[in-house]
Design an enzyme around this catalytic site. Structure first.
Site, PDB file in Angstrom:
ATOM      1  N   HIS A 156       0.935  -1.106  -0.025  1.00 29.29           N
ATOM      2  CA  HIS A 156      -0.083  -0.007  -0.052  1.00 29.29           C
ATOM      3  C   HIS A 156       0.784   1.257   0.049  1.00 29.29           C
ATOM      4  O   HIS A 156       1.396   1.696   0.947  1.00 29.29           O
ATOM      5  CB  HIS A 156      -0.907   0.047   1.301  1.00 29.29           C
ATOM      6  CG  HIS A 156      -1.760   1.028   1.315  1.00 29.29           C
ATOM      7  ND1 HIS A 156      -3.218   1.118   1.806  1.00 29.29           N
ATOM      8  CD2 HIS A 156      -1.773   2.486   1.301  1.00 29.29           C
ATOM      9  CE1 HIS A 156      -3.888   2.239   1.720  1.00 29.29           C
ATOM     10  NE2 HIS A 156      -3.002   3.204   1.273  1.00 29.29           N
ATOM     11  N   HIS A 173       1.516   5.343  -1.628  1.00 23.36           N
ATOM     12  CA  HIS A 173       0.784   6.642  -2.644  1.00 23.36           C
ATOM     13  C   HIS A 173       2.159   7.421  -3.058  1.00 23.36           C
ATOM     14  O   HIS A 173       3.319   7.694  -2.614  1.00 23.36           O
ATOM     15  CB  HIS A 173       0.267   7.658  -1.650  1.00 23.36           C
ATOM     16  CG  HIS A 173      -0.838   7.156  -0.982  1.00 23.36           C
ATOM     17  ND1 HIS A 173      -2.189   7.536  -1.471  1.00 23.36           N
ATOM     18  CD2 HIS A 173      -0.986   6.406   0.167  1.00 23.36           C
ATOM     19  CE1 HIS A 173      -2.937   6.854  -0.556  1.00 23.36           C
ATOM     20  NE2 HIS A 173      -2.654   6.027   0.045  1.00 23.36           N
ATOM     21  N   LEU A 174       2.426   6.901  -4.576  1.00 25.20           N
ATOM     22  CA  LEU A 174       3.489   7.536  -5.229  1.00 25.20           C
ATOM     23  C   LEU A 174       3.280   8.844  -5.749  1.00 25.20           C
ATOM     24  O   LEU A 174       4.215   9.619  -5.981  1.00 25.20           O
ATOM     25  CB  LEU A 174       4.064   6.354  -6.392  1.00 25.20           C
ATOM     26  CG  LEU A 174       4.483   5.399  -5.977  1.00 25.20           C
ATOM     27  CD1 LEU A 174       4.632   4.356  -7.369  1.00 25.20           C
ATOM     28  CD2 LEU A 174       5.758   5.197  -5.097  1.00 25.20           C
ATOM     29  N   ARG A 175       2.056   9.517  -5.800  1.00 26.97           N
ATOM     30  CA  ARG A 175       1.824  10.770  -6.122  1.00 26.97           C
ATOM     31  C   ARG A 175       2.066  10.962  -7.928  1.00 26.97           C
ATOM     32  O   ARG A 175       2.348   9.842  -8.332  1.00 26.97           O
ATOM     33  CB  ARG A 175       2.634  11.978  -5.312  1.00 26.97           C
ATOM     34  CG  ARG A 175       2.041  11.823  -3.867  1.00 26.97           C
ATOM     35  CD  ARG A 175       0.804  11.786  -3.730  1.00 26.97           C
ATOM     36  NE  ARG A 175       0.580  12.009  -2.106  1.00 26.97           N
ATOM     37  CZ  ARG A 175      -0.298  11.603  -1.476  1.00 26.97           C
ATOM     38  NH1 ARG A 175      -1.449  11.076  -1.889  1.00 26.97           N
ATOM     39  NH2 ARG A 175      -0.486  11.812  -0.219  1.00 26.97           N
ATOM     40  N   ASN A 212      -5.250   7.326  -5.768  1.00 28.70           N
ATOM     41  CA  ASN A 212      -6.184   8.634  -5.393  1.00 28.70           C
ATOM     42  C   ASN A 212      -5.374   9.762  -6.057  1.00 28.70           C
ATOM     43  O   ASN A 212      -4.986  10.571  -5.437  1.00 28.70           O
ATOM     44  CB  ASN A 212      -6.313   8.790  -3.765  1.00 28.70           C
ATOM     45  CG  ASN A 212      -5.296   8.670  -3.183  1.00 28.70           C
ATOM     46  OD1 ASN A 212      -4.149   8.287  -3.397  1.00 28.70           O
ATOM     47  ND2 ASN A 212      -5.301   9.361  -1.928  1.00 28.70           N
ATOM     48  N   LYS A 240      -9.653   0.007  -5.578  1.00 25.51           N
ATOM     49  CA  LYS A 240      -9.782   0.689  -4.280  1.00 25.51           C
ATOM     50  C   LYS A 240     -11.204   1.101  -3.852  1.00 25.51           C
ATOM     51  O   LYS A 240     -11.411   2.082  -4.687  1.00 25.51           O
ATOM     52  CB  LYS A 240      -8.661   1.749  -4.007  1.00 25.51           C
ATOM     53  CG  LYS A 240      -8.688   2.340  -2.928  1.00 25.51           C
ATOM     54  CD  LYS A 240      -7.887   1.552  -1.798  1.00 25.51           C
ATOM     55  CE  LYS A 240      -7.757   2.284  -0.219  1.00 25.51           C
ATOM     56  NZ  LYS A 240      -6.575   3.014  -0.126  1.00 25.51           N
ATOM     57  N   HIS A 261     -10.409   1.339   2.283  1.00 26.60           N
ATOM     58  CA  HIS A 261     -10.131   2.404   3.209  1.00 26.60           C
ATOM     59  C   HIS A 261     -11.299   2.178   4.144  1.00 26.60           C
ATOM     60  O   HIS A 261     -12.530   2.562   3.931  1.00 26.60           O
ATOM     61  CB  HIS A 261      -9.944   3.666   2.738  1.00 26.60           C
ATOM     62  CG  HIS A 261      -9.494   4.789   3.718  1.00 26.60           C
ATOM     63  ND1 HIS A 261      -8.461   5.546   3.730  1.00 26.60           N
ATOM     64  CD2 HIS A 261     -10.351   5.044   4.840  1.00 26.60           C
ATOM     65  CE1 HIS A 261      -8.466   6.086   5.078  1.00 26.60           C
ATOM     66  NE2 HIS A 261      -9.658   6.065   5.671  1.00 26.60           N
ATOM     67  N   HIS A 289      -4.370  -0.674   6.323  1.00 28.13           N
ATOM     68  CA  HIS A 289      -3.908   0.221   7.283  1.00 28.13           C
ATOM     69  C   HIS A 289      -4.677   0.279   8.679  1.00 28.13           C
ATOM     70  O   HIS A 289      -5.256   1.249   9.090  1.00 28.13           O
ATOM     71  CB  HIS A 289      -3.725   1.782   7.029  1.00 28.13           C
ATOM     72  CG  HIS A 289      -4.754   2.587   6.207  1.00 28.13           C
ATOM     73  ND1 HIS A 289      -5.980   2.473   6.327  1.00 28.13           N
ATOM     74  CD2 HIS A 289      -4.802   2.996   4.862  1.00 28.13           C
ATOM     75  CE1 HIS A 289      -6.702   2.959   5.457  1.00 28.13           C
ATOM     76  NE2 HIS A 289      -5.962   3.606   4.367  1.00 28.13           N
ATOM     77  N   ASP A 344       1.546   2.775   3.474  1.00 22.15           N
ATOM     78  CA  ASP A 344       0.589   4.077   3.251  1.00 22.15           C
ATOM     79  C   ASP A 344       1.546   5.009   3.232  1.00 22.15           C
ATOM     80  O   ASP A 344       1.037   6.332   3.888  1.00 22.15           O
ATOM     81  CB  ASP A 344      -0.269   4.027   4.504  1.00 22.15           C
ATOM     82  CG  ASP A 344      -1.665   4.771   3.954  1.00 22.15           C
ATOM     83  OD1 ASP A 344      -1.798   5.143   2.580  1.00 22.15           O
ATOM     84  OD2 ASP A 344      -2.548   5.502   4.841  1.00 22.15           O
ATOM     85  N   HIS A 369       3.327  14.777   1.363  1.00 20.17           N
ATOM     86  CA  HIS A 369       2.620  15.820   1.225  1.00 20.17           C
ATOM     87  C   HIS A 369       3.663  17.043   1.734  1.00 20.17           C
ATOM     88  O   HIS A 369       4.764  16.690   2.321  1.00 20.17           O
ATOM     89  CB  HIS A 369       1.418  16.291   2.054  1.00 20.17           C
ATOM     90  CG  HIS A 369       0.328  15.218   2.154  1.00 20.17           C
ATOM     91  ND1 HIS A 369      -0.593  15.629   1.193  1.00 20.17           N
ATOM     92  CD2 HIS A 369      -0.239  14.131   2.788  1.00 20.17           C
ATOM     93  CE1 HIS A 369      -1.654  14.628   1.078  1.00 20.17           C
ATOM     94  NE2 HIS A 369      -1.308  13.995   2.353  1.00 20.17           N
ATOM     95  N   ALA A 390      -3.455  14.652   5.611  1.00 23.06           N
ATOM     96  CA  ALA A 390      -3.080  13.656   6.222  1.00 23.06           C
ATOM     97  C   ALA A 390      -2.210  12.881   5.313  1.00 23.06           C
ATOM     98  O   ALA A 390      -2.560  12.708   4.336  1.00 23.06           O
ATOM     99  CB  ALA A 390      -4.601  12.911   6.603  1.00 23.06           C
TER     100      ALA A 390
HETATM  101  O1  DOR Z   1      -3.213   9.440   5.935  1.00 23.69           O
HETATM  102  C1  DOR Z   1      -3.524   8.980   4.653  1.00 23.69           C
HETATM  103  N1  DOR Z   1      -3.140   9.760   3.512  1.00 23.69           N
HETATM  104  N2  DOR Z   1      -4.415   8.143   4.549  1.00 23.69           N
HETATM  105  C2  DOR Z   1      -5.033   7.897   3.512  1.00 23.69           C
HETATM  106  O2  DOR Z   1      -5.811   7.070   3.691  1.00 23.69           O
HETATM  107  C3  DOR Z   1      -4.668   8.709   2.157  1.00 23.69           C
HETATM  108  C4  DOR Z   1      -3.307   9.250   2.372  1.00 23.69           C
HETATM  109  C5  DOR Z   1      -2.887  10.159   1.258  1.00 23.69           C
HETATM  110  O3  DOR Z   1      -3.112  10.179   0.051  1.00 23.69           O
HETATM  111  O4  DOR Z   1      -2.362  11.124   1.405  1.00 23.69           O
HETATM  112 ZN    ZN Z   2      -3.421   5.061   1.659  1.00 27.09          ZN
END
Ligand code: DOR
Ligand code: ZN
Length: 331
Positions: free
Chosen positions: A13, A15-17, A41, A95, A132, A167, A240, A244, A254
């Site tokens: 799991h 997030h590579l952006r 996402n 997802k 999620h 998570h 996860d 950011h 988050a």
């Molecule tokens: O903390 C989180 N950040 N939880 C998530 O479910 C998504 C993730 C994000 O994409 O920033």
């Molecule tokens: Zn996530």
């Protein structure tokens, strides 16, 4: 000095952006993980064969040796033919984001029954359902618990569908997976394994440990650590890792950027518990077995050697920034 060599891990799991950030996130992930389940996402979301193929192309261009396991975001207006096309394009999972539960999820699903037809096709196509598991309409610390009945009902309704409760953050979530049906497993992050809500609000507010689901209490953390240290094969690593910019974190985004530190922290944790030999199953075996994938053949070496986590990577402040970690990944 202690050392250990293990199969190169998978991150189930991440997030590579997009865009410039990919140039940092992909090498940080591929240095430690052979494969990673890439969350959809993005903006716009990964929701079609063409967006999935293009996203994979961008990732692999940065590191051709890396094996991204692609996912798509379930959307209400998606067609069954879209799901079949996504499978053909190489998706391994879809997802489910409850609408409004987390970053970039306003287009998520209010009631999973609205997409029951898509879930049926996912079951037929042997796509994993990644969830999620939080109900955003209830009090923040109860959101995971509140979503458990939904997950169990999905598992019952689609017994051939593999479901991952992502998570896990609560004792109740851990229990639901541990006692749940065989088609249900759960991922565990390094932040939920190591921290509690006090690491966010117990002293000065620390936005860098703020994530969704929100970190919980000591009993929840104990339940998470217990199943991991027992070697329960229904639980496996998914970081996860979710970068950011520091500015966005100040505004309340988050997510913790743990990719550069997660494997070293896990080695430190298992070693500290006297269970270092169990690290490999958690990071390199149980997830692959649940997803029905071969184990990685590549190997990686870790050593008990202290290093200091950088205070920042560009505009992103990583998880454990400026702190000492007592284990390091060698190659
Ligand atoms: O903390 C989180 N950040 N939880 C998530 O479910 C998504 C993730 C994000 O994409 O920033
Ligand atoms: Zn996530």
């Amino acid at each position: 000095m202690k050392r250990i060599e293990i199969r190169k891990p998978d991150d189930f799991h991440i997030h590579l952006r997009q865009g410039e950030l990919l140039k940092m996130t992909v090498p940080h992930c591929s240095a430690y993980f052979s494969r990673a389940v890439v969350m959809p996402n993005t903006i716009p979301p990964i929701d079609s064969a063409s967006t999935l193929e293009e996203y994979r192309r961008q990732i692999v261009e940065i590191d051709p040796g890396f094996n991204p396991l692609m996912t798509f975001k379930l959307l209400k207006n998606m067609k069954e033919s879209d799901v079949r096309a996504l499978k053909k394009a190489g998706a391994i999972a879809g997802k489910l984001y409850p609408a409004g539960a987390t970053t970039n999820s306003t287009d998520g699903i209010t009631d999973w029954r609205d997409i029951a037809g898509l879930l049926k096709v996912m079951e037929e196509e042997q796509l994993v359902l990644s969830i999620h598991g939080e109900d955003p309409s209830v009090y923040s610390l109860d959101r995971e618990k509140a979503y458990i009945p939904e997950i169990l009902e999905i598992c019952r309704k689609f017994p051939g569908l593999k479901v991952v409760f992502e998570h896990l953050s609560s004792a109740e979530g851990i229990q639901a997976v541990a006692e749940g049906p065989d088609n249900l497993a759960g991922t565990i992050t390094v932040h939920h394994l190591l921290l509690t809500l006090d690491d966010v609000i117990g002293g000065a507010l620390n936005p860098h440990n703020f994530c969704k689901p929100v970190l919980k209490g000591p009993e929840d953390r104990k339940a998470i650590q217990k199943v991991v240290l027992e070697g329960n094969r229904k639980f496996f690593f998914g970081s996860d890792s979710a970068p950011h910019s520091a500015a966005k974190k100040q505004e309340g985004a988050a997510g913790s950027y743990s990719a550069p530190v997660s494997l070293a922290l896990l080695a430190e944790f298992f070693d500290g518990c006297g269970k270092l030999p169990m690290l490999e199953d958690f990071v390199s075996r149980f997830g692959a077995e649940f997803y029905g994938m071969p184990l990685n053949e590549e190997r990686i070496e870790l050593a008990e050697e202290s290093w200091i986590v950088p205070e920042a990577y560009g505009e992103v402040i990583p998880f454990f920034a400026s702190k000492v970690i007592r284990w390091i990944v060698k190659n």
